[in-house]
Design a protein around this motif. Structure first.
Motif, PDB file in Angstrom:
ATOM      1  N   LEU A 173       7.455   5.205  -6.316  1.00 37.38           N
ATOM      2  CA  LEU A 173       6.250   4.533  -6.788  1.00 37.38           C
ATOM      3  C   LEU A 173       5.886   5.010  -8.187  1.00 37.38           C
ATOM      4  O   LEU A 173       6.160   6.159  -8.552  1.00 37.38           O
ATOM      5  CB  LEU A 173       5.078   4.833  -5.844  1.00 37.38           C
ATOM      6  CG  LEU A 173       5.170   4.270  -4.423  1.00 37.38           C
ATOM      7  CD1 LEU A 173       4.094   4.888  -3.542  1.00 37.38           C
ATOM      8  CD2 LEU A 173       5.040   2.759  -4.447  1.00 37.38           C
ATOM      9  N   PRO A 174       5.263   4.158  -8.992  1.00 41.91           N
ATOM     10  CA  PRO A 174       4.758   4.610 -10.292  1.00 41.91           C
ATOM     11  C   PRO A 174       3.782   5.775 -10.101  1.00 41.91           C
ATOM     12  O   PRO A 174       3.057   5.836  -9.093  1.00 41.91           O
ATOM     13  CB  PRO A 174       4.047   3.364 -10.845  1.00 41.91           C
ATOM     14  CG  PRO A 174       4.681   2.211 -10.127  1.00 41.91           C
ATOM     15  CD  PRO A 174       5.006   2.723  -8.765  1.00 41.91           C
TER      16      PRO A 174
ATOM     17  N   VAL B 128       0.175   4.850  -9.302  1.00 42.06           N
ATOM     18  CA  VAL B 128      -0.068   4.416  -7.925  1.00 42.06           C
ATOM     19  C   VAL B 128      -0.069   5.620  -6.993  1.00 42.06           C
ATOM     20  O   VAL B 128      -0.917   5.724  -6.089  1.00 42.06           O
ATOM     21  CB  VAL B 128       1.000   3.394  -7.480  1.00 42.06           C
ATOM     22  CG1 VAL B 128       0.790   2.999  -6.022  1.00 42.06           C
ATOM     23  CG2 VAL B 128       0.955   2.157  -8.373  1.00 42.06           C
TER      24      VAL B 128
ATOM     25  N   LEU C 225       8.378  -3.159  -1.416  1.00 41.66           N
ATOM     26  CA  LEU C 225       8.675  -2.423  -2.652  1.00 41.66           C
ATOM     27  C   LEU C 225      10.021  -2.811  -3.255  1.00 41.66           C
ATOM     28  O   LEU C 225      10.291  -2.518  -4.419  1.00 41.66           O
ATOM     29  CB  LEU C 225       8.628  -0.916  -2.382  1.00 41.66           C
ATOM     30  CG  LEU C 225       7.235  -0.357  -2.056  1.00 41.66           C
ATOM     31  CD1 LEU C 225       7.299   1.123  -1.729  1.00 41.66           C
ATOM     32  CD2 LEU C 225       6.265  -0.602  -3.221  1.00 41.66           C
TER      33      LEU C 225
ATOM     34  N   ASN D 293       2.734  -1.937  -7.541  1.00 39.03           N
ATOM     35  CA  ASN D 293       4.111  -1.590  -7.900  1.00 39.03           C
ATOM     36  C   ASN D 293       4.786  -2.745  -8.632  1.00 39.03           C
ATOM     37  O   ASN D 293       5.431  -2.550  -9.676  1.00 39.03           O
ATOM     38  CB  ASN D 293       4.889  -1.240  -6.634  1.00 39.03           C
ATOM     39  CG  ASN D 293       6.342  -0.928  -6.912  1.00 39.03           C
ATOM     40  OD1 ASN D 293       6.689   0.134  -7.419  1.00 39.03           O
ATOM     41  ND2 ASN D 293       7.223  -1.856  -6.560  1.00 39.03           N
ATOM     42  N   ARG D 294       4.615  -3.956  -8.117  1.00 41.88           N
ATOM     43  CA  ARG D 294       5.264  -5.130  -8.724  1.00 41.88           C
ATOM     44  C   ARG D 294       4.714  -5.392 -10.125  1.00 41.88           C
ATOM     45  O   ARG D 294       5.477  -5.629 -11.079  1.00 41.88           O
ATOM     46  CB  ARG D 294       5.040  -6.337  -7.833  1.00 41.88           C
ATOM     47  CG  ARG D 294       5.574  -7.669  -8.407  1.00 41.88           C
ATOM     48  CD  ARG D 294       7.090  -7.676  -8.574  1.00 41.88           C
ATOM     49  NE  ARG D 294       7.556  -8.968  -9.051  1.00 41.88           N
ATOM     50  CZ  ARG D 294       8.083  -9.913  -8.271  1.00 41.88           C
ATOM     51  NH1 ARG D 294       8.214  -9.706  -6.979  1.00 41.88           N
ATOM     52  NH2 ARG D 294       8.497 -11.044  -8.781  1.00 41.88           N
TER      53      ARG D 294
ATOM     54  N   ARG E 228       5.841  -2.642 -12.705  1.00 42.59           N
ATOM     55  CA  ARG E 228       7.277  -2.557 -12.999  1.00 42.59           C
ATOM     56  C   ARG E 228       7.881  -3.879 -13.443  1.00 42.59           C
ATOM     57  O   ARG E 228       9.035  -3.930 -13.852  1.00 42.59           O
ATOM     58  CB  ARG E 228       8.013  -2.016 -11.772  1.00 42.59           C
ATOM     59  CG  ARG E 228       7.661  -0.548 -11.544  1.00 42.59           C
ATOM     60  CD  ARG E 228       8.481   0.110 -10.493  1.00 42.59           C
ATOM     61  NE  ARG E 228       8.373   1.558 -10.620  1.00 42.59           N
ATOM     62  CZ  ARG E 228       8.704   2.419  -9.654  1.00 42.59           C
ATOM     63  NH1 ARG E 228       9.185   1.963  -8.505  1.00 42.59           N
ATOM     64  NH2 ARG E 228       8.578   3.710  -9.855  1.00 42.59           N
TER      65      ARG E 228
ATOM     66  N   THR F 237      -4.095   2.751 -12.693  1.00 43.02           N
ATOM     67  CA  THR F 237      -3.060   1.793 -13.089  1.00 43.02           C
ATOM     68  C   THR F 237      -3.379   1.046 -14.376  1.00 43.02           C
ATOM     69  O   THR F 237      -2.475   0.510 -15.016  1.00 43.02           O
ATOM     70  CB  THR F 237      -2.831   0.752 -11.976  1.00 43.02           C
ATOM     71  OG1 THR F 237      -4.051  -0.003 -11.799  1.00 43.02           O
ATOM     72  CG2 THR F 237      -2.450   1.426 -10.658  1.00 43.02           C
TER      73      THR F 237
END
Length: 432
Positions: free
Chosen positions: A22-23, A26, A50, A75-76, A79, A117
């Motif tokens: 995960l970033p 996040v 994910l 996440n989407r 990224r 984020t």
């Protein structure tokens, strides 16, 4: 957002959030929320989501599905950067909920999980703040959370655009059908990016034929997930049904409350008229109570819910408009003063207790007017509810109802109140 203690929360799986790629932003939000291990539905849905795949998940309220789709959405978006030509009023993600209370709760959780984020959140629902909500969309948001009616209103005015949507979430899909929102949902889905160009996530208490038909029509080969031990009603909710005559219902409710001494309870009824009547009886018997029904203005609804959480009153009497989407911690008991007309409504009523792995109690009255709903409810949940014996000592002789409440209600009726009628899907829709 309720934190999870890995040492005491036995409802959690063995999967840790640290196992996922995960970033950092996040991951920090997950730590802020106090999460360490996944709930079963999170452990099943997140590995799929994910990777960018679509998910159709069966999940009850209070099982952690909100965190699952929010983490996947963050996440989407982090990224997969937005197109360089994206305009200010173009949203990147749309999260749809059937009720304003659920939309507000999702937004609240998103604020916590997405605090680091840099993604901008928008919230749109009916009943209040029309211009304020409109302006935030004009200013631009990344993620729009809301109910279908208000969102379609702004969309038709071209306040925002959905041509670069990267993530779509449909929460409590079965409730969307119940409230007559499916045409609205399809209207929105057909005007955003095609299913192959976005990630879609759908969650529902039951993955019925009608829900899966919607999933296959508007999603990209979604993977269906549900926990092995998933049952229609929460596992830790003890359920019992009594069979009182109509005149015994109020004495029985008062007797049970006196014997049990619930710390925080919700009492569900089928009509606003009965909610008002019950409020008067409870107040007349020294029980602090408030009513939540479809015609209560949004600001007052939020105030009542906050007061309930702060223990300013013991009992919240509610109609089915409040059955879904409410996240009120530590509700010890749910009383079905009137049995609901469907198994789905029963499940969502008693889902207000026993949340996030906690224990709870659901007490139902199968009276002369509603006992015939019980077979359908038991068929829906898959087992027969234990019957409780009505001890004569349980039937408390009540004090008279609060006279002031009666005068207020009669005055409201004389002014044209039609509270005795059950809200139609059209009227329910107006309150979202």
């Amino acid at each position: 957002m309720k934190s999870q203690d890995p040492m005491t929360d036995t409802h959690l799986s063995d999967t840790s959030f640290s196992q996922f790629d995960l970033p950092d932003s996040v991951r920090q939000g997950i730590e802020d929320a106090g999460f360490s291990r996944c709930t079963p539905i999170q452990a099943l849905a997140l590995p799929i989501a994910l990777k960018g795949h679509d998910v159709a998940g069966q999940a009850q309220t209070g099982t952690g599905k909100t965190a699952a789709f929010l983490i996947a959405a963050f996440n989407r978006l982090l990224r997969d950067p937005a197109p360089a030509e994206r305009k200010q009023n173009q949203i990147r993600a749309l999260i749809l909920a059937p009720t304003r209370e659920l939309a507000i709760q999702i937004h609240k959780d998103a604020v916590t999980l997405g605090a680091h984020t840099g993604l901008k959140l928008g919230l749109a629902y009916g009943g209040t703040d029309y211009d304020k909500q409109r302006q935030q969309l004009v200013d631009g948001v990344d993620i729009l959370i809301g109910t279908p009616g208000r969102i379609i209103d702004y969309f038709k005015q071209k306040v925002f655009d959905m041509r670069v949507v990267q993530v779509m979430v449909l929460d409590e899909a079965d409730r969307m059908f119940d409230l007559g929102f499916i045409k609205d949902i399809r209207f929105l889905l057909r005007r955003m990016t095609p299913p192959t160009e976005r990630q879609s996530m759908l969650f529902s208490a039951t993955l019925s034929h009608r829900v899966m038909e919607l999933a296959y029509e508007h999603m990209n080969n979604p993977e269906k997930v549900q926990t092995r031990d998933e049952q229609v009603t929460a596992q830790r909710v003890r359920q019992v049904v009594y069979y009182p005559a109509n005149p015994e219902k109020i004495p029985l409710l008062l007797g049970l409350m006196k014997r049990i001494g619930p710390s925080r309870s919700m009492v569900f009824v089928n009509t606003k008229h009965m909610a008002d009547k019950l409020e008067a009886w409870l107040k007349g018997n020294d029980i602090k109570v408030a009513v939540l029904s479809g015609d209560v203005p949004q600001q007052k609804r939020q105030r009542l819910l906050k007061q309930f959480e702060n223990d300013e009153f013991q009992v919240l009497v509610a109609t089915d408009v409040a059955a879904r989407g409410l996240h009120i911690p530590d509700v010890s008991h749910v009383f079905n003063f009137d049995l609901p007309q469907s198994g789905e409504d029963y499940v969502h009523r008693i889902g207000r207790t026993g949340r996030a792995g906690a224990e709870g109690d659901a007490v139902s009255f199968a009276c002369e007017d509603s006992a015939f709903y019980l077979p359908e409810i038991e068929q829906y949940i898959g087992f027969k509810i234990e019957a409780g014996a009505i001890d004569p000592e349980l039937l408390v002789k009540p004090a008279p109802p609060a006279k002031r409440e009666i005068r207020e209600r009669l005055g409201a009726q004389n002014r044209g109140d039609r509270g005795g009628k059950r809200a139609s899907p059209r009227r329910r829709r107006e309150h979202t």
